[in-house]
Design an enzyme around this catalytic site. Structure first.
Site, PDB file in Angstrom:
ATOM      1  N   THR A 102       0.945  -0.789  -0.053  1.00  0.00           N
ATOM      2  CA  THR A 102      -0.002  -0.108   0.031  1.00  0.00           C
ATOM      3  C   THR A 102       1.324   1.255   0.231  1.00  0.00           C
ATOM      4  O   THR A 102       1.403   1.292   0.721  1.00  0.00           O
ATOM      5  CB  THR A 102      -1.205  -0.179   1.484  1.00  0.00           C
ATOM      6  OG1 THR A 102      -1.744  -0.812   1.442  1.00  0.00           O
ATOM      7  CG2 THR A 102      -1.425   1.288   1.502  1.00  0.00           C
ATOM      8  N   LYS A 177      -7.193   1.419  -2.459  1.00  0.00           N
ATOM      9  CA  LYS A 177      -6.620   1.106  -1.382  1.00  0.00           C
ATOM     10  C   LYS A 177      -7.068   1.863  -0.711  1.00  0.00           C
ATOM     11  O   LYS A 177      -7.633   1.765   0.528  1.00  0.00           O
ATOM     12  CB  LYS A 177      -5.217   0.378  -1.426  1.00  0.00           C
ATOM     13  CG  LYS A 177      -4.478  -0.118  -0.721  1.00  0.00           C
ATOM     14  CD  LYS A 177      -5.918  -1.331  -0.085  1.00  0.00           C
ATOM     15  CE  LYS A 177      -5.210  -1.473   1.799  1.00  0.00           C
ATOM     16  NZ  LYS A 177      -3.918  -2.388   1.511  1.00  0.00           N
ATOM     17  N   LYS A 245       0.199   5.664   8.453  1.00  0.00           N
ATOM     18  CA  LYS A 245       1.023   5.074   7.208  1.00  0.00           C
ATOM     19  C   LYS A 245       0.052   5.410   6.705  1.00  0.00           C
ATOM     20  O   LYS A 245      -0.132   6.401   5.293  1.00  0.00           O
ATOM     21  CB  LYS A 245       1.780   4.144   6.276  1.00  0.00           C
ATOM     22  CG  LYS A 245       2.940   4.440   5.026  1.00  0.00           C
ATOM     23  CD  LYS A 245       2.367   3.260   4.865  1.00  0.00           C
ATOM     24  CE  LYS A 245       2.133   2.148   4.748  1.00  0.00           C
ATOM     25  NZ  LYS A 245       2.022   1.153   4.049  1.00  0.00           N
TER      26      LYS A 245
END
Length: 292
Positions: A102, A177, A245
């Site tokens: 990701t 995502k 993150k």
């Protein structure tokens, strides 16, 4: 190129919680595998099963037809792909390079453009499903890049996932995502608050879960992470630090598009507070601890 098992060699870089299971499923499907990870001990069981160890990402890439990465942060992706000793510089013309981390949609586009200039076929293909989905080969895989490349690589994806969707041009997989992480983050707040409420009101959380998980409140997080919360199991299917993150990437991307994301902003703040208490390497379900 026919990318079914027996016809190609695959390189897998990054053997963490999810990467190791994904690599194992590729081997189970019959693919020959070259592997590299910063910690060699993580590759021991794969090597015992026949995987070939290489000492760098570049060494992997120059020996295979398909290189897959599943690492931690966008800075790792950038270095592994675009550094002077990176995958793009090392891979042979015509090879496929696939980032399943990701990462940033903008970085995915850069990798695609650099790969194109060197005759490589790049896809961004982040996944969802956590450690359970990786283990069972039932990941959701969201793919961006050229559709022809996607169709060629589909047999490889099918060894790791069960819900594989082509989303569009380069970067589209990463944007998808981000949608996934935004929905999960808000949902995890709801799951945590609901179970904290159940506990505080004197209800049995197990009975509450039995009542609500199959109704309108139902979700993957409620059914899979709710029981872990009840059992005080905070082992990571997905790390708090990685959620922070991801939410940071999503927030940056949303701001660039001029989109206000209220739940995303709150979730990121809560997870940062949680990490500050020492929980950054716990699973995302440890968010319940803030409410307790």
């Amino acid at each position: 190129m026919n990318l079914s098992a027996g016809n190609v060699t695959i390189g897998f870089i990054g053997l963490g919680v999810m990467g190791r299971s994904m690599a194992r499923n590729l081997m189970k499907a019959g693919y020959s595998l070259y592997v590299y990870s910063r910690t060699k001990s993580k590759a021991e069981d794969l090597m015992q099963a026949g995987a070939i160890w290489k000492d760098s990402a570049a060494d992997v890439a120059r020996n295979v037809d398909v290189t897959i990465t599943m690492v931690e942060y966008p800075r790792d992706v950038e270095d592994i792909f675009l550094g002077p000793l990176g995958i793009v510089a090392a891979a042979k013309p015509g090879a496929y390079v696939i980032d399943m981390t990701t990462s940033s949609p903008a970085l995915a586009l850069r990798i695609y453009e650099e790969s194109q200039s060197r005759g490589l076929k790049a896809l961004d293909a982040p996944v969802s499903g956590g450690d359970i989905g990786a283990r069972d080969g039932k990941l959701s895989i969201m793919v961006g890049g050229e559709e022809e490349a996607f169709e060629s690589v589909l047999p490889v994806f099918q060894a790791m996932g069960s819900n594989i969707v082509y989303q569009g041009e380069a970067g589209a997989g990463q944007h998808t995502k981000m949608c996934n992480q935004i929905a999960i983050a808000a949902n995890m707040m709801g799951v945590s608050e609901a179970l904290a409420y159940a506990e505080r009101s004197g209800l049995s959380p197990t009975r509450v879960l039995k009542s609500i998980e199959s109704g309108a409140a139902g979700s993957w997080s409620l059914s899979n992470l709710g029981p872990r919360i009840i059992q005080d199991n905070y082992e990571p299917g997905f790390y708090v630090k990685h959620m922070i993150k991801d939410l940071g990437i999503a927030l940056q991307s949303a701001e660039a598009m001029g989109l206000e994301t209220y739940g995303l902003s709150l979730a990121k703040t809560l997870y940062e507070r949680l990490a500050a208490t020492g929980e950054e390497s716990s699973g995302t379900q440890s968010l319940i601890k803030l409410y307790r």
